[in-house]
Design an enzyme around this catalytic site. Structure first.
Site, PDB file in Angstrom:
ATOM      1  N   GLU A 137       0.805  -1.210   0.000  1.00 41.39           N
ATOM      2  CA  GLU A 137       0.000   0.000   0.000  1.00 41.39           C
ATOM      3  C   GLU A 137       0.838   1.259   0.000  1.00 41.39           C
ATOM      4  O   GLU A 137       1.929   1.316   0.543  1.00 41.39           O
ATOM      5  CB  GLU A 137      -0.945  -0.027   1.191  1.00 41.39           C
ATOM      6  CG  GLU A 137      -1.992  -1.087   0.957  1.00 41.39           C
ATOM      7  CD  GLU A 137      -3.010  -1.152   2.052  1.00 41.39           C
ATOM      8  OE1 GLU A 137      -4.107  -1.678   1.784  1.00 41.39           O
ATOM      9  OE2 GLU A 137      -2.738  -0.693   3.166  1.00 41.39           O
ATOM     10  N   CYS A 151       3.237   8.154   2.011  1.00 40.02           N
ATOM     11  CA  CYS A 151       3.758   7.065   2.843  1.00 40.02           C
ATOM     12  C   CYS A 151       3.946   5.850   1.938  1.00 40.02           C
ATOM     13  O   CYS A 151       2.986   5.388   1.327  1.00 40.02           O
ATOM     14  CB  CYS A 151       2.751   6.776   3.954  1.00 40.02           C
ATOM     15  SG  CYS A 151       3.208   5.387   4.994  1.00 40.02           S
ATOM     16  N   CYS A 179       6.686  -8.176   6.135  1.00 38.38           N
ATOM     17  CA  CYS A 179       7.856  -7.826   6.938  1.00 38.38           C
ATOM     18  C   CYS A 179       8.214  -9.035   7.787  1.00 38.38           C
ATOM     19  O   CYS A 179       7.337  -9.720   8.299  1.00 38.38           O
ATOM     20  CB  CYS A 179       7.565  -6.625   7.834  1.00 38.38           C
ATOM     21  SG  CYS A 179       8.991  -6.125   8.832  1.00 38.38           S
ATOM     22  N   CYS A 238       6.944  -7.537  14.767  1.00 40.40           N
ATOM     23  CA  CYS A 238       6.527  -6.740  15.926  1.00 40.40           C
ATOM     24  C   CYS A 238       5.080  -7.144  16.239  1.00 40.40           C
ATOM     25  O   CYS A 238       4.260  -7.274  15.318  1.00 40.40           O
ATOM     26  CB  CYS A 238       6.628  -5.248  15.622  1.00 40.40           C
ATOM     27  SG  CYS A 238       8.303  -4.759  15.177  1.00 40.40           S
ATOM     28  N   CYS A 283       1.805  -5.037  15.083  1.00 45.01           N
ATOM     29  CA  CYS A 283       1.792  -4.528  13.702  1.00 45.01           C
ATOM     30  C   CYS A 283       1.163  -5.555  12.776  1.00 45.01           C
ATOM     31  O   CYS A 283       1.586  -6.720  12.756  1.00 45.01           O
ATOM     32  CB  CYS A 283       3.229  -4.231  13.281  1.00 45.01           C
ATOM     33  SG  CYS A 283       3.404  -3.862  11.518  1.00 45.01           S
ATOM     34  N   CYS A 299      -1.743   4.193  10.426  1.00 46.40           N
ATOM     35  CA  CYS A 299      -0.533   3.406  10.690  1.00 46.40           C
ATOM     36  C   CYS A 299      -0.843   1.986  11.105  1.00 46.40           C
ATOM     37  O   CYS A 299      -1.702   1.754  11.925  1.00 46.40           O
ATOM     38  CB  CYS A 299       0.232   3.985  11.873  1.00 46.40           C
ATOM     39  SG  CYS A 299       0.803   5.593  11.611  1.00 46.40           S
TER      40      CYS A 299
HETATM   41  N1  SAH Z   1       9.259  -1.101   9.611  1.00 45.84           N
HETATM   42  C1  SAH Z   1       9.415   0.268   9.879  1.00 45.84           C
HETATM   43  C2  SAH Z   1       8.478   1.156   9.087  1.00 45.84           C
HETATM   44  C3  SAH Z   1       7.060   0.712   8.913  1.00 45.84           C
HETATM   45  S1  SAH Z   1       5.997   0.766  10.284  1.00 45.84           S
HETATM   46  C4  SAH Z   1       9.281   0.545  11.353  1.00 45.84           C
HETATM   47  O1  SAH Z   1       8.895  -0.348  12.096  1.00 45.84           O
HETATM   48  O2  SAH Z   1       9.632   1.646  11.763  1.00 45.84           O
HETATM   49  C5  SAH Z   1       5.642   2.506  10.508  1.00 45.84           C
HETATM   50  C6  SAH Z   1       5.271   2.855  11.933  1.00 45.84           C
HETATM   51  O3  SAH Z   1       3.946   2.393  12.274  1.00 45.84           O
HETATM   52  C7  SAH Z   1       6.220   2.233  12.958  1.00 45.84           C
HETATM   53  O4  SAH Z   1       6.560   3.138  13.973  1.00 45.84           O
HETATM   54  C8  SAH Z   1       5.355   1.126  13.499  1.00 45.84           C
HETATM   55  O5  SAH Z   1       5.815   0.689  14.736  1.00 45.84           O
HETATM   56  C9  SAH Z   1       3.989   1.755  13.530  1.00 45.84           C
HETATM   57  N2  SAH Z   1       2.888   0.791  13.693  1.00 45.84           N
HETATM   58  C10 SAH Z   1       2.872  -0.503  13.318  1.00 45.84           C
HETATM   59  N3  SAH Z   1       1.689  -1.068  13.629  1.00 45.84           N
HETATM   60  C11 SAH Z   1       0.939  -0.113  14.212  1.00 45.84           C
HETATM   61  C12 SAH Z   1      -0.403  -0.064  14.723  1.00 45.84           C
HETATM   62  N4  SAH Z   1      -1.184  -1.128  14.677  1.00 45.84           N
HETATM   63  N5  SAH Z   1      -0.847   1.095  15.233  1.00 45.84           N
HETATM   64  C13 SAH Z   1      -0.050   2.192  15.229  1.00 45.84           C
HETATM   65  N6  SAH Z   1       1.192   2.212  14.750  1.00 45.84           N
HETATM   66  C14 SAH Z   1       1.698   1.081  14.247  1.00 45.84           C
HETATM   67 FE1  SF4 Z   2       8.016  -4.708  10.377  1.00 46.54          FE
HETATM   68 FE2  SF4 Z   2       5.745  -3.750  11.394  1.00 46.54          FE
HETATM   69 FE3  SF4 Z   2       7.871  -4.138  12.974  1.00 46.54          FE
HETATM   70 FE4  SF4 Z   2       7.878  -2.136  11.162  1.00 46.54          FE
HETATM   71  S1  SF4 Z   2       6.528  -2.306  12.943  1.00 46.54           S
HETATM   72  S2  SF4 Z   2       9.544  -3.632  11.610  1.00 46.54           S
HETATM   73  S3  SF4 Z   2       6.702  -3.103   9.517  1.00 46.54           S
HETATM   74  S4  SF4 Z   2       6.731  -5.748  11.886  1.00 46.54           S
END
Ligand code: SAH
Ligand code: SF4
Length: 363
Positions: A90, A103, A110, A114, A117, A343
């Site tokens: 996306e 964005c 990925c 995390c 996420c 996000c």
């Molecule tokens: N992988 C990179 C960039 C993509 S994620 C990273 O982790 O930084 C972009 C941002 O969105 C990151 O700070 C991530 O932790 C946050 N994010 C992921 N899942 C989320 C959620 N469910 N609600 C709010 N922020 C989230």
């Molecule tokens: Fe990957 Fe999501 Fe963690 Fe960013 S926040 S490193 S996209 S798993």
């Protein structure tokens, strides 16, 4: 067919030289592709006909196919792009008063898992190519210019002023292609964006952060999300490899070469997990020696996440504790809620993956 989106200015110059064309033609060609958004060589009227014809034979401008295109009531626009084998990524455009932020994604899925996420929950399929990364800008630019409210914009007026690598994927895990695409975004012959206005967000791949500071320093955002190793090991598992002390020192090193004199820490607010007053105080100790700003992100829920967003009052008092300690702390506004573009909701679609079971269909 060679995809010209894969080539930066030098590479394109070399490429056309091989076919006997003068170097200055590369700049003309880039102008057509990126400034005018043209991919049909026959319409590039100031190029010699012979040049246009040889381009047609050997090259093309390949952009990802659009699977879905959604415009939110607040002006946020989201595209779901088909990455083949039923996978999607996306790209989201967020308009604000004096800027437009795109964005973009760096990987299909990925691998870093995390826990909060949705991309992480879907598993990893593959890295995007440089052309697929820069192609997201090409596509957004072209599509936005067709949008009713932007139709009268002149071709030299920018719509996308800022780029954030905060879509799907961990950009530093796809280092080579991401840096190549970043360099193109910054190149005046391509998009000419300011280094300060291009932000890479990472969960903290320390050696790659150091390398980026040398190869292509842009603004840096770190997904912190926890104030101690114990919790961060759990919710951002890459922390086991690169724990907080190593991450903090890499941020300090990065700032020496960065276009801004601070890094941004992102901190997703998870109810009962990382939002207590004690944790706010611990966070102050952790980041006080790193020139930084803190961005609190209200957690965006997704099915079966197992988490809830902290209450607004809790987020506000968390912010207050940090502000009182002199740390610039903002709370991220949620945009594009009605189209799941906020996000972590950049669900895309990862069906053909090596890990985990399929969870999300095209939204
Ligand atoms: N992988 C990179 C960039 C993509 S994620 C990273 O982790 O930084 C972009 C941002 O969105 C990151 O700070 C991530 O932790 C946050 N994010 C992921 N899942 C989320 C959620 N469910 N609600 C709010 N922020 C989230
Ligand atoms: Fe990957 Fe999501 Fe963690 Fe960013 S926040 S490193 S996209 S798993």
């Amino acid at each position: 067919m060679d995809n010209l989106l894969d080539l930066n200015c030098n590479e394109l110059t070399e490429y056309i030289k091989k076919f006997g064309h003068k170097p200055y033609r590369a700049k003309q060609l880039l102008k057509w592709i990126y400034h005018f958004g043209e991919r049909d060589f026959s319409k590039m009227t100031d190029l010699a006909i012979t040049f246009r014809e040889s381009l047609k034979e050997m090259a093309s401008v390949e952009i990802p196919a659009i699977e879905l295109d959604h415009l939110s009531s607040d002006g946020t626009r989201k595209w779901l792009l088909d990455m083949g084998t039923k996978n999607g990524i996306e790209t989201v455009f967020i308009p604000e008063k004096n800027r437009g932020t795109l964005c973009i994604s760096s990987q299909v899925g990925c691998a870093l898992e995390c826990t909060f996420c949705s991309t992480g929950r879907q598993g990893f399929n593959r890295n995007l190519t440089s052309a697929e990364i820069i192609g997201q800008l090409w596509l957004a630019n072209n599509k936005l210019r067709e949008q009713e409210n932007y139709k009268l914009l002149k071709s030299d007026e920018r719509l996308i002023t800022n780029v954030v690598m905060m879509g799907m994927g961990e950009p530093l895990a796809n280092y080579k292609h991401v840096v190549h695409a970043l360099e193109m975004m910054l190149d005046d012959a391509v998009y000419g964006l300011s280094r300060r206005k291009v932000t890479l967000s990472t969960s903290g791949l320390v050696p790659a952060i150091d390398k980026l500071s040398l190869d292509c320093p842009v603004s840096l955002a770190i997904s912190l999300h926890a104030s101690n190793n114990e919790l961060r090991d759990e919710i951002v598992p890459i922390n086991k490899k690169y724990p907080l002390d190593k991450l903090m020192s890499s941020c300090i090193r990065y700032i020496e070469r960065a276009p801004r004199d601070f890094v941004t820490f992102e901190y997703v607010m998870l109810d009962g997990i990382n939002d207590s007053a004690e944790q706010a105080k611990e966070l102050i100790k952790l980041i006080k020696d790193v020139p930084s700003k803190l961005n609190l992100i209200p957690f965006n829920p997704f099915p079966k996440s197992g988490y809830k967003c902290s209450k607004r009052s809790v987020i506000n008092s968390f912010q207050e504790i940090l502000m009182d300690a002199g740390i610039v702390t903002t709370i991220r506004k949620t945009r594009g809620d009605d189209i799941d573009a906020a996000c972590g909701q950049l669900a895309g679609q990862v069906q053909d993956k090596t890990k985990r079971t399929q969870r999300l269909q095209f939204i």
